[in-house]
Write a protein that holds these residues in place. Structure first.
Motif, PDB file in Angstrom:
ATOM      1  N   ARG A 187       6.156  -1.167  -5.001  1.00  0.00           N
ATOM      2  CA  ARG A 187       6.562  -0.810  -3.629  1.00  0.00           C
ATOM      3  C   ARG A 187       5.912   0.488  -3.166  1.00  0.00           C
ATOM      4  O   ARG A 187       5.665   0.675  -1.973  1.00  0.00           O
ATOM      5  N   ILE A 233       4.120  -5.200  -0.587  1.00  0.00           N
ATOM      6  CA  ILE A 233       5.580  -5.276  -0.612  1.00  0.00           C
ATOM      7  C   ILE A 233       6.159  -4.189   0.283  1.00  0.00           C
ATOM      8  O   ILE A 233       5.940  -2.997   0.079  1.00  0.00           O
ATOM      9  N   HIS A 268       4.396 -10.600   0.071  1.00  0.00           N
ATOM     10  CA  HIS A 268       5.425 -10.336  -0.945  1.00  0.00           C
ATOM     11  C   HIS A 268       5.213 -11.308  -2.095  1.00  0.00           C
ATOM     12  O   HIS A 268       4.672 -12.397  -1.908  1.00  0.00           O
TER      13      HIS A 268
END
Length: 271
Positions: free
Chosen positions: A94, A101, A116
């Protein structure tokens, strides 16, 4: 813009002829040959998050272009040398600047990319298998290796739902732009292994998710990219072009030449 797409490189899998560096320079050569301006990689770059991100950095330096990726299930496997959970690795991705993401990419007023990993929700399995049986990951003497190599704080269907909820937020964020959506797991049943099948009646459970189904009706998705299944196929359904550009393992290649296989696998979207 000329966008290249590829998935399932598995650069760290034992290859008789090719090193990780070979994957890097041969893919870079193909990017240059095809005049790619942005490269999208739909997961399973390696089975170690450190190798995955180092490969991305090296490939960007060699190509001189922007690269975006989503982690695949293998990219979440826990290194044997570290006490690191898959959830820890997810948080690492992340924060990674090239990971998609939680980071949709706005290309211009007309186009955006949302990406994703996604996760499987067991809905692609034959109905004769109970949730408990599927959750074991064991069938005909084999074990789905994510059950051994990953650890998450929730079960697979809940993880699929949580990841889909995160994607919905990103889809809403890009407004009314045309969308290229990239996942690792399959989001269309045409990419599941055809059944009846002695093994994949069961193992299709770990191929795809139905949690994205409504997105195709609610949002202006024009291209849907995915990987995971280790075959190469594309088709158009209700105006959406679905592309699965998997390089896969060398035993699955049609030739023994990595350069040829990369050239045959890499697909291009011109927008």
């Amino acid at each position: 813009m000329r966008i290249g797409i590829i998935s399932d490189l598995h650069v760290d899998r034992r290859h008789a002829r090719y090193s990780i560096s070979d994957f890097e320079h041969l893919l870079a050569d193909e990017v240059h040959r095809r005049k790619i301006e942005l490269l999208l990689i739909a997961g399973d770059i390696s089975s170690d998050y450190r190798i995955t991100t180092n490969f991305i950095h090296s490939l960007m330096a060699r190509t001189g272009i922007d690269i975006r990726f989503v982690p695949g299930n293998h990219d979440y496997w826990q290194p044997e040398s570290e006490d690191t959970s898959s959830a820890d690795i997810y948080r690492f991705y992340r924060e990674h600047p090239e990971s998609m993401i939680g980071a949709p990419l706005i290309l211009d007023d007309d186009w955006a990319i949302v990406g994703h990993s996604g996760w499987y929700d067991y809905s692609y399995a034959d109905a004769r298998f109970s949730t408990e049986k599927i959750a074991s990951g064991k069938f005909y003497g084999g074990t789905w290796q994510d059950k051994v190599r990953t650890s998450w704080p929730m079960d697979d269907p809940a993880l699929s739902k949580a990841f889909a909820d995160a994607v919905r937020q990103d889809l809403e964020e890009v407004g009314d732009r045309n969308i290229i959506m990239m996942t690792h797991v399959v989001t269309h049943r045409n990419f599941a292994v055809p059944t009846p099948h002695r093994l994949f009646d069961f193992y299709n459970a770990f191929i795809g998710t139905s949690d994205f189904d409504t997105f195709y009706k609610e949002f202006p998705i024009r291209y849907s990219i995915m990987g995971h299944v280790h075959f190469r196929h594309q088709f158009t359904d209700q105006g959406i072009h679905y592309i699965c550009p998997c390089l896969g393992y060398s035993r699955e290649w049609r030739t023994d030449d990595l350069a040829v296989e990369i050239g045959n696998t890499l697909q291009v979207i011109d927008i």
